[in-house]
Design an enzyme around this catalytic site. Structure first.
Site, PDB file in Angstrom:
ATOM      1  N   LYS A   1     -39.536  54.814  97.509  1.00  0.00           N
ATOM      2  CA  LYS A   1     -40.648  54.602  98.454  1.00  0.00           C
ATOM      3  C   LYS A   1     -41.894  54.206  97.655  1.00  0.00           C
ATOM      4  CE  LYS A   1     -41.867  59.493  98.313  1.00  0.00           C
ATOM      5  NZ  LYS A   1     -41.624  60.817  98.916  1.00  0.00           N
TER       6      LYS A   1
ATOM      7  N   TYR B   1     -73.421  46.621  86.228  1.00  0.00           N
ATOM      8  CA  TYR B   1     -74.219  47.000  87.399  1.00  0.00           C
ATOM      9  C   TYR B   1     -75.026  48.267  87.114  1.00  0.00           C
ATOM     10  CZ  TYR B   1     -71.463  43.915  90.445  1.00  0.00           C
ATOM     11  OH  TYR B   1     -70.861  42.845  91.046  1.00  0.00           O
TER      12      TYR B   1
HETATM   13  C1  LIG Z   1     -40.838  61.570  98.059  1.00  0.00           C
HETATM   14  C2  LIG Z   1     -39.708  62.403  98.478  1.00  0.00           C
HETATM   15  C3  LIG Z   1     -38.772  62.864  97.524  1.00  0.00           C
HETATM   16  C4  LIG Z   1     -38.913  62.591  96.040  1.00  0.00           C
HETATM   17  O1  LIG Z   1     -39.964  63.350  95.492  1.00  0.00           O
HETATM   18  P1  LIG Z   1     -40.228  63.377  93.903  1.00  0.00           P
HETATM   19  O2  LIG Z   1     -41.170  64.508  93.718  1.00  0.00           O
HETATM   20  O3  LIG Z   1     -40.865  62.091  93.556  1.00  0.00           O
HETATM   21  O4  LIG Z   1     -38.913  63.558  93.259  1.00  0.00           O
HETATM   22  C5  LIG Z   1     -37.704  63.597  97.998  1.00  0.00           C
HETATM   23  N1  LIG Z   1     -37.554  63.868  99.318  1.00  0.00           N
HETATM   24  C6  LIG Z   1     -38.436  63.445 100.254  1.00  0.00           C
HETATM   25  C7  LIG Z   1     -38.208  63.775 101.685  1.00  0.00           C
HETATM   26  C8  LIG Z   1     -39.539  62.713  99.860  1.00  0.00           C
HETATM   27  O5  LIG Z   1     -40.410  62.294 100.774  1.00  0.00           O
END
Ligand SMILES: *Cc1c(COP(=O)(O)O)cnc(C)c1O
Length: 384
Positions: free
Chosen positions: A36, A276
């Site tokens: 993601k 700036y």
């Molecule tokens: C983002 C996410 C993970 C992965 O998390 P990490 O801390 O990056 O390993 C796992 N499960 C869900 C539901 C997530 O949203």
């Protein structure tokens, strides 16, 4: 270099991290590679094919749009799981392509069954349980209705998973809450089993839970941050790696580097303000260099007068405010510095390294936040 900066992904580093990860969880436990946030800023189109080449067998995304991009990368050859948003008008696509997705409310389940029935296919679902994060998931009280519905429509449903997510496994401060969540998940799993509902895979663990609470690994772990070479928190690293290895050798390697080039070098006289406003005054005659990367490219404005980058193997400070498209460096300590010299914003140059976590210390950003804010428009390149 196309564009004003470039992101490099190290194949060797990723291989190292996969070896560590696969060794840790063993063969019986599947790793779902979480991509993601544009693969935590690494770039889905670059990261996914590389991960696949190095043995990844399962990917997870937040939404359908990302899942579509991953699907294109792997040409339908590997399972993809949507953990978050899937709109009703994207369901038909997901079911047709065999995309797996989280289901956390009855209305979505009913819609999925409708679409699956129409297509003569099965919807590949993961039932998300509410165990205490209080974000999404079925409450305990809803299980009776859920079970009845699942039994009635078993011809349209392939129950790929039963899952939940922990509310902060990276910090010991949340220990009790996470343990309670584990207990609640186990209770729900047993109750469902008693009713004759069993999923192909039970999965609850993110990177931090995988590392700190081995019992949460079950049949599959959902790994994001760790595969990219970052610890979910400093605490996770200190409590899991340091006790075994006081030499402080990090078993993970950072996959990402971010580089640019100097676009101009000049001298500013003592007593003049730089950039700036009045945030930086030259105390002596100084040599400055401009780099074409600013907050518009993901280099946080809070790194004004704080950030450090590497030029010619030396760490040099960002002076003045971070502009939309550029930063200014004090390069007075470098003997010969020229337009076109490589600037490392994140990563190694010679013996020196700028880490993402050092950014976080200066700018109050989490690893996760800084990475995912790297614009998708920056060109990604795979290196050894
Ligand atoms: C983002 C996410 C993970 C992965 O998390 P990490 O801390 O990056 O390993 C796992 N499960 C869900 C539901 C997530 O949203």
């Amino acid at each position: 270099m196309e564009g004003t900066s470039c992101i490099e992904l190290s194949q060797d580093a990723l291989k190292n991290n996969f070896n560590y990860l696969y060794g840790l969880v063993g063969d019986a436990c599947r790793v779902s590679h979480v991509v993601k946030g544009n693969a935590y800023g690494h770039g889905i189109e670059s990261f996914v094919p590389l991960a696949r080449k190095l043995g990844a067998k399962h990917f997870s995304t937040f939404d359908a749009r990302e899942a579509e991009r991953v699907h294109t990368c792997v040409q339908g050859a590997l399972p993809i799981m949507i953990m978050g948003l899937l709109e009703n008008d994207q369901l038909a696509w997901a079911i047709e392509k065999g995309i797996e997705f989280f289901v956390f409310e009855m209305s979505r389940l009913k819609k999925a069954v409708q679409v699956a029935e129409k297509q003569g296919r099965k919807a590949k679902i993961h039932l998300e349980m509410e165990t205490g994060m209080n974000r999404t998931g079925f409450e305990r009280e809803a299980l009776r209705e859920l079970v009845a519905y699942l039994k009635k429509h078993h011809a349209q449903i392939e129950l790929k998973g039963l899952c939940t997510h922990y509310a902060g496994a990276e910090s010991i401060a949340n220990f009790l809450r996470v343990e309670e969540q584990y207990g609640a998940f186990e209770a729900a799993r047993k109750e469902l089993k008693k009713q004759g509902i069993e999923a192909e895979k039970n999965h609850t663990a993110c990177s931090a839970a995988t590392i700190r609470l081995p019992k949460t690994r079950m049949d599959m772990v959902r790994i994001g941050i760790l595969q990219y070479g970052f610890w979910p928190s400093r605490e996770t690293y200190i409590t899991t790696v340091l006790p075994k290895d006081l030499k402080n050798e990090d078993p993970l390697k950072r996959v990402i580097s971010w580089k640019s080039r100097i676009m101009s070098v000049k001298t500013v006289q003592q007593g003049k303000y730089i950039g700036y406003g009045t945030s930086y005054l030259a105390n002596t005659d100084i040599k400055i260099a401009t780099v074409p990367v600013g907050y518009g490219h993901g280099f946080s404005r809070s790194l004004s007068n704080q950030g450090r980058v590497l030029v010619r193997g030396k760490r040099v400070p960002v002076i003045g405010t971070v502009n939309m498209n550029s930063i200014t460096l004090d390069v007075s300590d470098l003997d010969n510095v020229e337009k076109g010299d490589e600037v490392v914003l994140i990563g190694k140059q010679g013996d020196m390294e700028i880490t993402v976590s050092s950014f976080s210390e200066f700018s109050d950003q989490l690893n996760y936040e800084l990475l995912t804010r790297l614009p998708s428009g920056i060109k990604r390149k795979i290196v050894d």
